[in-house]
Design a protein around this motif. Structure first.
Motif, PDB file in Angstrom:
ATOM      1  N   ASP A 149     -47.357  29.997   0.254  1.00  0.00           N
ATOM      2  CA  ASP A 149     -48.423  29.024  -0.018  1.00  0.00           C
ATOM      3  C   ASP A 149     -48.013  27.683   0.581  1.00  0.00           C
ATOM      4  OD1 ASP A 149     -49.849  30.913  -1.372  1.00  0.00           O
ATOM      5  OD2 ASP A 149     -49.142  30.299  -3.364  1.00  0.00           O
ATOM      6  N   GLY A 150     -48.956  27.014   1.216  1.00  0.00           N
ATOM      7  CA  GLY A 150     -48.684  25.677   1.752  1.00  0.00           C
ATOM      8  C   GLY A 150     -48.022  25.668   3.114  1.00  0.00           C
ATOM      9  N   VAL A 151     -48.107  26.793   3.834  1.00  0.00           N
ATOM     10  CA  VAL A 151     -47.500  26.868   5.166  1.00  0.00           C
ATOM     11  C   VAL A 151     -48.297  26.015   6.163  1.00  0.00           C
ATOM     12  CG1 VAL A 151     -48.842  28.951   5.773  1.00  0.00           C
ATOM     13  CG2 VAL A 151     -46.658  28.544   6.910  1.00  0.00           C
ATOM     14  N   VAL A 152     -47.617  25.498   7.182  1.00  0.00           N
ATOM     15  CA  VAL A 152     -48.281  24.763   8.276  1.00  0.00           C
ATOM     16  C   VAL A 152     -48.269  25.659   9.515  1.00  0.00           C
ATOM     17  CG1 VAL A 152     -48.061  22.797   9.867  1.00  0.00           C
ATOM     18  CG2 VAL A 152     -47.719  22.459   7.405  1.00  0.00           C
ATOM     19  N   ILE A 153     -49.420  25.759  10.183  1.00  0.00           N
ATOM     20  CA  ILE A 153     -49.543  26.618  11.367  1.00  0.00           C
ATOM     21  C   ILE A 153     -49.775  25.744  12.604  1.00  0.00           C
ATOM     22  CG2 ILE A 153     -50.917  28.457  12.457  1.00  0.00           C
ATOM     23  CD1 ILE A 153     -49.627  29.450   9.912  1.00  0.00           C
ATOM     24  N   VAL A 154     -49.045  26.036  13.682  1.00  0.00           N
ATOM     25  CA  VAL A 154     -49.247  25.290  14.932  1.00  0.00           C
ATOM     26  C   VAL A 154     -49.478  26.276  16.072  1.00  0.00           C
ATOM     27  CG1 VAL A 154     -48.127  23.778  16.637  1.00  0.00           C
ATOM     28  CG2 VAL A 154     -47.909  23.278  14.190  1.00  0.00           C
ATOM     29  N   ASN A 155     -50.550  26.048  16.829  1.00  0.00           N
ATOM     30  CA  ASN A 155     -50.789  26.883  18.010  1.00  0.00           C
ATOM     31  C   ASN A 155     -50.972  26.016  19.250  1.00  0.00           C
ATOM     32  OD1 ASN A 155     -51.261  28.902  19.818  1.00  0.00           O
ATOM     33  ND2 ASN A 155     -53.194  29.609  18.935  1.00  0.00           N
ATOM     34  N   CYS A 156     -49.903  25.952  20.054  1.00  0.00           N
ATOM     35  CA  CYS A 156     -49.971  25.282  21.356  1.00  0.00           C
ATOM     36  C   CYS A 156     -49.759  26.338  22.441  1.00  0.00           C
ATOM     37  CB  CYS A 156     -48.888  24.210  21.476  1.00  0.00           C
ATOM     38  SG  CYS A 156     -49.171  22.781  20.423  1.00  0.00           S
ATOM     39  N   ALA A 157     -50.080  27.611  22.132  1.00  0.00           N
ATOM     40  CA  ALA A 157     -49.842  28.697  23.098  1.00  0.00           C
ATOM     41  C   ALA A 157     -51.138  29.079  23.804  1.00  0.00           C
ATOM     42  CB  ALA A 157     -49.226  29.892  22.394  1.00  0.00           C
ATOM     43  N   ARG A 158     -51.924  29.941  23.168  1.00  0.00           N
ATOM     44  CA  ARG A 158     -53.188  30.377  23.763  1.00  0.00           C
ATOM     45  C   ARG A 158     -54.175  30.720  22.658  1.00  0.00           C
ATOM     46  NH1 ARG A 158     -52.282  28.344  27.847  1.00  0.00           N
ATOM     47  NH2 ARG A 158     -52.165  29.181  29.951  1.00  0.00           N
ATOM     48  N   GLY A 159     -55.457  30.395  22.895  1.00  0.00           N
ATOM     49  CA  GLY A 159     -56.515  30.813  21.985  1.00  0.00           C
ATOM     50  C   GLY A 159     -56.561  32.329  21.929  1.00  0.00           C
ATOM     51  N   GLY A 160     -56.980  32.888  20.786  1.00  0.00           N
ATOM     52  CA  GLY A 160     -57.073  34.339  20.659  1.00  0.00           C
ATOM     53  C   GLY A 160     -55.835  34.959  20.039  1.00  0.00           C
ATOM     54  N   THR A 161     -54.731  34.211  19.960  1.00  0.00           N
ATOM     55  CA  THR A 161     -53.541  34.761  19.297  1.00  0.00           C
ATOM     56  C   THR A 161     -53.688  34.643  17.780  1.00  0.00           C
ATOM     57  OG1 THR A 161     -52.474  32.617  19.598  1.00  0.00           O
ATOM     58  CG2 THR A 161     -51.933  34.327  21.195  1.00  0.00           C
ATOM     59  N   ILE A 162     -54.548  33.694  17.337  1.00  0.00           N
ATOM     60  CA  ILE A 162     -54.869  33.550  15.915  1.00  0.00           C
ATOM     61  C   ILE A 162     -56.359  33.814  15.743  1.00  0.00           C
ATOM     62  CG2 ILE A 162     -55.004  31.951  13.961  1.00  0.00           C
ATOM     63  CD1 ILE A 162     -52.751  30.348  15.082  1.00  0.00           C
ATOM     64  N   ASN A 163     -56.731  34.565  14.709  1.00  0.00           N
ATOM     65  CA  ASN A 163     -58.148  34.704  14.371  1.00  0.00           C
ATOM     66  C   ASN A 163     -58.584  33.399  13.694  1.00  0.00           C
ATOM     67  OD1 ASN A 163     -60.621  35.174  13.211  1.00  0.00           O
ATOM     68  ND2 ASN A 163     -60.143  37.272  12.601  1.00  0.00           N
ATOM     69  N   GLU A 164     -59.416  32.642  14.395  1.00  0.00           N
ATOM     70  CA  GLU A 164     -59.786  31.305  13.898  1.00  0.00           C
ATOM     71  C   GLU A 164     -60.510  31.374  12.548  1.00  0.00           C
ATOM     72  OE1 GLU A 164     -61.914  29.483  17.148  1.00  0.00           O
ATOM     73  OE2 GLU A 164     -60.067  29.024  18.243  1.00  0.00           O
ATOM     74  N   SER A 165     -61.345  32.407  12.353  1.00  0.00           N
ATOM     75  CA  SER A 165     -62.067  32.517  11.071  1.00  0.00           C
ATOM     76  C   SER A 165     -61.078  32.767   9.935  1.00  0.00           C
ATOM     77  CB  SER A 165     -63.068  33.673  11.098  1.00  0.00           C
ATOM     78  OG  SER A 165     -63.861  33.566  12.224  1.00  0.00           O
ATOM     79  N   ALA A 166     -60.089  33.629  10.187  1.00  0.00           N
ATOM     80  CA  ALA A 166     -59.083  33.924   9.160  1.00  0.00           C
ATOM     81  C   ALA A 166     -58.256  32.680   8.858  1.00  0.00           C
ATOM     82  CB  ALA A 166     -58.183  35.065   9.623  1.00  0.00           C
ATOM     83  N   LEU A 167     -57.970  31.886   9.879  1.00  0.00           N
ATOM     84  CA  LEU A 167     -57.221  30.642   9.668  1.00  0.00           C
ATOM     85  C   LEU A 167     -58.023  29.687   8.784  1.00  0.00           C
ATOM     86  CD1 LEU A 167     -54.933  28.605  10.195  1.00  0.00           C
ATOM     87  CD2 LEU A 167     -56.020  28.017  12.356  1.00  0.00           C
ATOM     88  N   LEU A 168     -59.322  29.570   9.086  1.00  0.00           N
ATOM     89  CA  LEU A 168     -60.178  28.684   8.285  1.00  0.00           C
ATOM     90  C   LEU A 168     -60.207  29.119   6.823  1.00  0.00           C
ATOM     91  CD1 LEU A 168     -63.361  27.738  10.306  1.00  0.00           C
ATOM     92  CD2 LEU A 168     -61.764  26.202   9.148  1.00  0.00           C
ATOM     93  N   GLU A 169     -60.340  30.432   6.614  1.00  0.00           N
ATOM     94  CA  GLU A 169     -60.349  30.947   5.229  1.00  0.00           C
ATOM     95  C   GLU A 169     -59.032  30.622   4.532  1.00  0.00           C
ATOM     96  OE1 GLU A 169     -61.434  35.128   5.071  1.00  0.00           O
ATOM     97  OE2 GLU A 169     -63.279  34.644   6.185  1.00  0.00           O
ATOM     98  N   ALA A 170     -57.933  30.775   5.278  1.00  0.00           N
ATOM     99  CA  ALA A 170     -56.610  30.509   4.686  1.00  0.00           C
ATOM    100  C   ALA A 170     -56.438  29.028   4.374  1.00  0.00           C
ATOM    101  CB  ALA A 170     -55.515  31.000   5.631  1.00  0.00           C
ATOM    102  N   ILE A 171     -57.080  28.172   5.149  1.00  0.00           N
ATOM    103  CA  ILE A 171     -57.025  26.727   4.865  1.00  0.00           C
ATOM    104  C   ILE A 171     -57.880  26.439   3.620  1.00  0.00           C
ATOM    105  CG2 ILE A 171     -57.747  24.441   5.692  1.00  0.00           C
ATOM    106  CD1 ILE A 171     -57.020  25.495   8.558  1.00  0.00           C
ATOM    107  N   ASP A 172     -59.073  27.012   3.593  1.00  0.00           N
ATOM    108  CA  ASP A 172     -59.981  26.758   2.460  1.00  0.00           C
ATOM    109  C   ASP A 172     -59.395  27.264   1.145  1.00  0.00           C
ATOM    110  OD1 ASP A 172     -61.752  25.548   4.123  1.00  0.00           O
ATOM    111  OD2 ASP A 172     -63.049  27.290   4.406  1.00  0.00           O
ATOM    112  N   SER A 173     -58.640  28.374   1.215  1.00  0.00           N
ATOM    113  CA  SER A 173     -58.074  28.932  -0.018  1.00  0.00           C
ATOM    114  C   SER A 173     -56.816  28.179  -0.459  1.00  0.00           C
ATOM    115  CB  SER A 173     -57.710  30.409   0.195  1.00  0.00           C
ATOM    116  OG  SER A 173     -56.541  30.497   0.990  1.00  0.00           O
ATOM    117  N   GLY A 174     -56.304  27.290   0.408  1.00  0.00           N
ATOM    118  CA  GLY A 174     -55.097  26.538   0.067  1.00  0.00           C
ATOM    119  C   GLY A 174     -53.818  27.253   0.505  1.00  0.00           C
ATOM    120  N   LYS A 175     -53.937  28.474   1.023  1.00  0.00           N
ATOM    121  CA  LYS A 175     -52.754  29.203   1.515  1.00  0.00           C
ATOM    122  C   LYS A 175     -52.085  28.409   2.647  1.00  0.00           C
ATOM    123  CE  LYS A 175     -51.108  32.942   1.091  1.00  0.00           C
ATOM    124  NZ  LYS A 175     -49.840  33.249   0.385  1.00  0.00           N
TER     125      LYS A 175
END
Ligand code: NAD
Length: 302
Positions: free
Chosen positions: A221-247
């Protein structure tokens, strides 16, 4: 003497170096695909950054003309159909190491910005607000664990910098053996142990959505995610949900599934610090990239 076509902006010192070596250098940036198709066959070499797309029709036309070499100033070769170029006998080169430090520094900048609310604090102060309380519960890099996904050129630089901040560095990279200054772990361990996770991998079939809902579920819980690599390596919708849930506490994002992003809620989210794919965007990196481009062109035609 070779005729060199510059399709995307390259540092002027590079152009001077190629001209001093006797090559004819023509700058034609911002060409439409039709203009590129017409122009490329008249040249022996092409220089591109990320903007110019060199697809099959251009390569086929260019191979019927004089083209022998394409140099991509930068790392990823996603804007060039490299398989087609190889079939047609056109050499493709890039300058992989020239911008590593610049990208690594941006990744560190995103970690710091995320930890201390730099994005929203800056924005709201300019609107006349003084939200000392709202932005007063930041995180420290010191003493935390940084999980690096991919441990190539950029990631190694991030690892060194993170060591200076007092972070413990672990990494997941199936293609790299143990490293002296970072502990190799499997992906699940990295997800479970990291306070900060930074991606430094290419985007391909294997890495598409490497971070998706199940992976976010495994994180602290409370992790910070950084992506300076390439789009598509993270599912943006899943990231948004994880931000909204506080994860996820916050995310720093330089690269997107669609660039430039159109109506992307990630961009508007207060917990997401965004930059417009500027990882390699420093004057020093531009000079190094230019120097490498000129060296490769000169050596090829020697
Ligand atoms: P690199 O090739 O040196 O390192 C990439 C590493 O990823 C390699 O060590 C490789 O083994 C590893 N890898 C590959 N597949 C993997 C997987 N499935 N799981 C874990 N690791 C995996 O590349 P680099 O120069 O360090 O660049 C890293 C990324 O940064 C690339 O995607 C590149 O396009 C991107 N980049 C972004 C910018 C920017 O402006 N934001 C600028 C330059 C590079």
């Amino acid at each position: 003497m070779a005729r060199v076509l510059i399709c995307d902006p390259v540092d002027q010192t590079a152009l001077e170096a190629m001209r001093s070596a006797g090559h004819e250098v023509v700058e034609k940036t911002g060409m439409t695909p039709e203009e590129l198709l017409e122009t490329a066959p008249q040249f022996d070499a092409m220089v591109v950054r990320s903007a110019t797309k060199v697809r099959k029709p251009v390569l086929e036309a260019a191979a019927r003309g004089n083209l022998k070499l394409i140099v991509r100033g930068g790392v990823g070769l996603d804007n060039i159909d490299t398989d087609v170029a190889a079939e047609l006998g056109i050499t493709v080169n890039n300058t992989p190491a020239a911008s590593s430090v610049a990208v690594a520094e941006l990744a560190m900048a995103h970690m710091l910005a995320c930890s201390r609310f730099l994005g929203p604090a800056n924005l709201t102060m300019k609107r006349g607000e003084w939200n000392k309380k709202a932005y007063g519960k930041g995180k420290e890099l010191f003493g935390s664990t940084l999980g690096l996904i991919g441990f190539g050129r950029i990631s190694c630089e991030v690892g060194k910098m993170a060591g200076g901040f007092g972070m413990k560095v672990i990494f997941f990279d199936p293609y790299i053996d143990d490293a002296a200054d970072a502990q190799k772990v499997d992906l699940d361990t990295l997800l479970r142990q990291s306070d900060f996770i930074s991606l430094h991998i290419p985007h391909n079939k294997e890495t598409h959505y490497l971070l998706d809902a199940p992976q976010f579920g495994m994180m602290k819980d409370g992790v910070v995610i950084v992506n300076c690599a390439r789009g598509g390596t993270i599912n943006e919708s899943a990231l948004l949900e994880a931000i909204d849930s506080g994860k996820v506490f916050a995310a720093g994002v330089d690269v997107f599934e669609e660039e430039p992003p159109a109506d992307n809620p990630l961009v508007m989210n207060e917990r997401v610090v965004v930059t417009p794919h500027i990882g390699a965007g420093t004057a020093a990196a531009g000079k190094r990239v230019g120097g490498e481009v000129a060296k490769k062109i000169i050596a090829f035609f020697e």
